[in-house]
Structures are given as C-alpha cells and as structure tokens.
Design an enzyme around this catalytic site. Structure first.
Site, PDB file in Angstrom:
ATOM      1  N   GLU A   1       0.448   1.793   5.160  1.00 20.99           N
ATOM      2  CA  GLU A   1       0.600   1.978   6.615  1.00 20.99           C
ATOM      3  C   GLU A   1       1.172   3.363   6.931  1.00 20.99           C
ATOM      4  O   GLU A   1       2.340   3.510   7.273  1.00 20.99           O
ATOM      5  CB  GLU A   1       1.474   0.872   7.208  1.00 20.99           C
TER       6      GLU A   1
ATOM      7  N   GLU B   1      -4.312  -6.244   5.558  1.00 21.77           N
ATOM      8  CA  GLU B   1      -3.191  -7.073   6.001  1.00 21.77           C
ATOM      9  C   GLU B   1      -3.558  -7.747   7.315  1.00 21.77           C
ATOM     10  O   GLU B   1      -4.018  -7.083   8.253  1.00 21.77           O
ATOM     11  CB  GLU B   1      -1.918  -6.245   6.232  1.00 21.77           C
TER      12      GLU B   1
END
Length: 348
Positions: free
Chosen positions: A175, A282
C-alpha cells in the site's frame, strides 16, 4: 543387411517412463503452458501466532481442523504472506520474519496453495499512513537503501527457493500511494522511489524471471488516485507486472453497492491504460455482517473476472481467520466459536 527389431525392450521402456516422470514432477511450475486458474485466497500471516497462543479452528460440524484446509475447502487456492525485516515478538504487529515466512509458505504449498509474498520493507506495518524504514536501515543514504532492498528481497526469496517454494507473485512494497521507505522513497521524490522499486523487481527476477511483481496501492475504487500514481510509475519507468489493489468500502465509509461500479471502472481502465494485469490483493468486510460481506466478495470476484482479456488475476481476503477476540480486527470472516463465517462461501 539384417533388419533390427525396432521394439524397445520392456525394461528400458519402464526406465524411460520413470525417468521422464521424475523429471516432470521436478519441473518448474512456471513452464506449464496451461493458463493459471483464477486466484482465490487470503493473507493469513497471523495464523502461526494464533496457533502459538492456543487458538483452535473448527469446521461447520464442530470438528477441529487445520485453518489452511478450512480455507481450501471453501475454494481458496492462494496464500499471501507478509515479510517484515527485523520484527519484534508482538503477537499482532510483530513476527513475519524471513524464517517464519518460509515455514508458513512451505506449509501452505504442501496442501496445494499458490504463494504470494508481500514485502513491507519495514520492521512492522507499512501502509498509506506509515512507511517507516527498518531500524537498521534508518541512517542509510539512497544507495545503501537500494542495496538493502535488493539484498533483503533476494535473501528472503532465495531462502524460499532453497526450501522448495518459488512464489507466483511478489509485492514490492505494501500500500504505497505515498511511496515507501520514507523520506527517501516518498512520492515527493519519484526518481528515488522508482529506483527503490526497481531494485525489488530486479532481485525478484534474479530468483525466477517468471515471478510476477506487483505494485500495490489502496482504494481500488478510486480511479483518479490510480491514474495519478501509475502515470508516475510509467513516467519514471518503474518495472512491474501487475497492478495490485486494496478494496475496503468499510474504510471509506460506504456500502459496497455504492462503490462496485467504480471498482469495475478502475480495474478495466488500468488494463486498458497501462496494459498490465490487475489483482485485488486485499479485501474485507465486517465480521458481524456475514451476508453483506459475502455479497461484497461475490461482487468483487465478479468484477475481477469481468476484466477484459482475462487480465483480472484474482481476489484475496485480508486475514479472514483473524477472529476478533484474538486480533481485535473487525474485518475478518470468522465466528467467535472458531468457525469460518458464511461470507467465505463466496470463494466456492
């Protein structure tokens, strides 16, 4: 001239068959010409700590069962594992060392799971809010950081390879909409970030060129964010294979029904704009709303399958087994009695 009998002696024939078979079973999995199946799976990096602290997992019939087998029974075929550089021993925010990751990857592969490795390049969580350098790298300059990224990536992947595991995917950073290894690798200096990302790519390809390298940012429904980031990735010639996305309607305080169309639009646009494959690495929904979470997963899986030219690779749930009484995390998909929730039926 005497004509020789062209029939192969039976004993030699048996030897040839056995030899060829033994070669085939040791053949690199990447050599198969068959297109890989859609990836359905989960990040389960908490699992070894859960087991070590005495947590037990049960099937719907109440019988105790291995957690990985429970996930496989529900249609999952992929396990994602995070790697911290020099982690502490905290049960929830530590562990995930090289050795622990290797052990878990071997275990997952033994039951037929495909493997994704997620490098955080930190001693603990790296995400949009924090990308803290490992303590031992704190005073490194850019050149030293580049070498550290390469060496750490190569070392972990080589340890996996020596244990008989070559992952199918490797994430270089976790991320990273603001970059990684702050401040040197911040997006305020794209030239440096690109160099760091490319070192992770190069180390991965040195282990096995066919491993797919993922660059991963959050808010998979936010096309503007993805265009802004991956336009820079293109401009600065970052080397990668797959665009990885997190998709959590919960964190942007919207129902998935409000964001599904935006997710589909972004998935399709990434493929058309950059020519890359895409993957939801995710996703998660509220544990106490299992039907809603199942519907979120159904819609997410379908969106990735709808991507043009079969460039949608798969969907992975983040820590579905991380039951709240153990983890404190509310976006798991497990019940308080140690059983999987019906949300995971979406992967069947």
């Amino acid at each position: 001239m005497k004509k020789r009998n062209s029939q192969i002696p039976f004993g030699l024939l048996v030897f040839i068959i056995v030899f060829n078979y033994s070669c085939c079973i040791g053949q690199d999995v990447y050599d198969s010409p068959i297109k890989a199946a859609f990836s359905k799976g989960a990040d389960v990096s908490w699992l070894p700590q859960m087991e070590a602290t005495g947590y037990h997992f049960y099937d719907a019939d109440g019988k105790e069962k291995d957690c990985l087998q429970l996930l496989k029974d529900r249609g999952m075929n992929t396990i994602r594992l995070r790697v911290f550089v020099h982690p502490n021993s905290d049960k929830a925010s530590g562990h995930c060392s090289k050795d622990e990751t290797v052990a878990m990857a071997v275990r997952a592969q033994k039951i037929g799971m495909r493997i994704m490795i997620d490098f955080h390049y930190s001693d603990t969580w790296a995400d949009p809010a924090k990308q803290t350098k490992p303590a031992l790298w704190a005073k490194y300059d850019l050149e030293e950081l580049k070498n550290a990224v390469y060496d750490h990536t190569y070392e972990v992947l080589m340890a996996l390879k020596m244990a008989g595991v070559t992952p199918e995917w490797v994430q270089v950073g976790n991320e990273i909409p603001g970059g990684m290894l702050w401040p040197e690798g911040s997006t305020s200096n794209w030239s440096q970030l690109a160099q760091l990302l490319n070192k992770g790519y190069e180390a991965t390809k040195a282990i096995q060129p066919k491993i797919k390298v993922i660059v991963h940012i959050d808010e998979g429904n936010n096309n503007e964010k993805f265009r802004s980031f991956f336009d820079k990735v293109t401009e600065y010639k970052v080397k990668y294979d797959v665009i990885g996305m997190s998709y959590y309607p919960f964190w942007i305080k919207k129902e998935h029904t409000e964001t599904n169309a935006d997710l589909q639009k972004n998935l399709n646009d990434m493929v058309l704009r950059y020519g890359k494959e895409v993957m939801i690495v995710e996703v998660g929904g509220e544990y106490d709303k299992p039907q809603n979470t199942k519907e979120l997963l159904d819609a997410t899986i379908q969106a990735v399958k709808n991507v043009p030219d079969n460039k949608g690779l798969g969907v992975l749930y983040w820590e579905p087994q991380g039951e709240k009484s153990w983890s404190g995390y509310s976006l798991n998909a497990w019940q308080s009695d140690g059983k999987p929730s019906l949300a995971l039926d979406a992967f069947k």
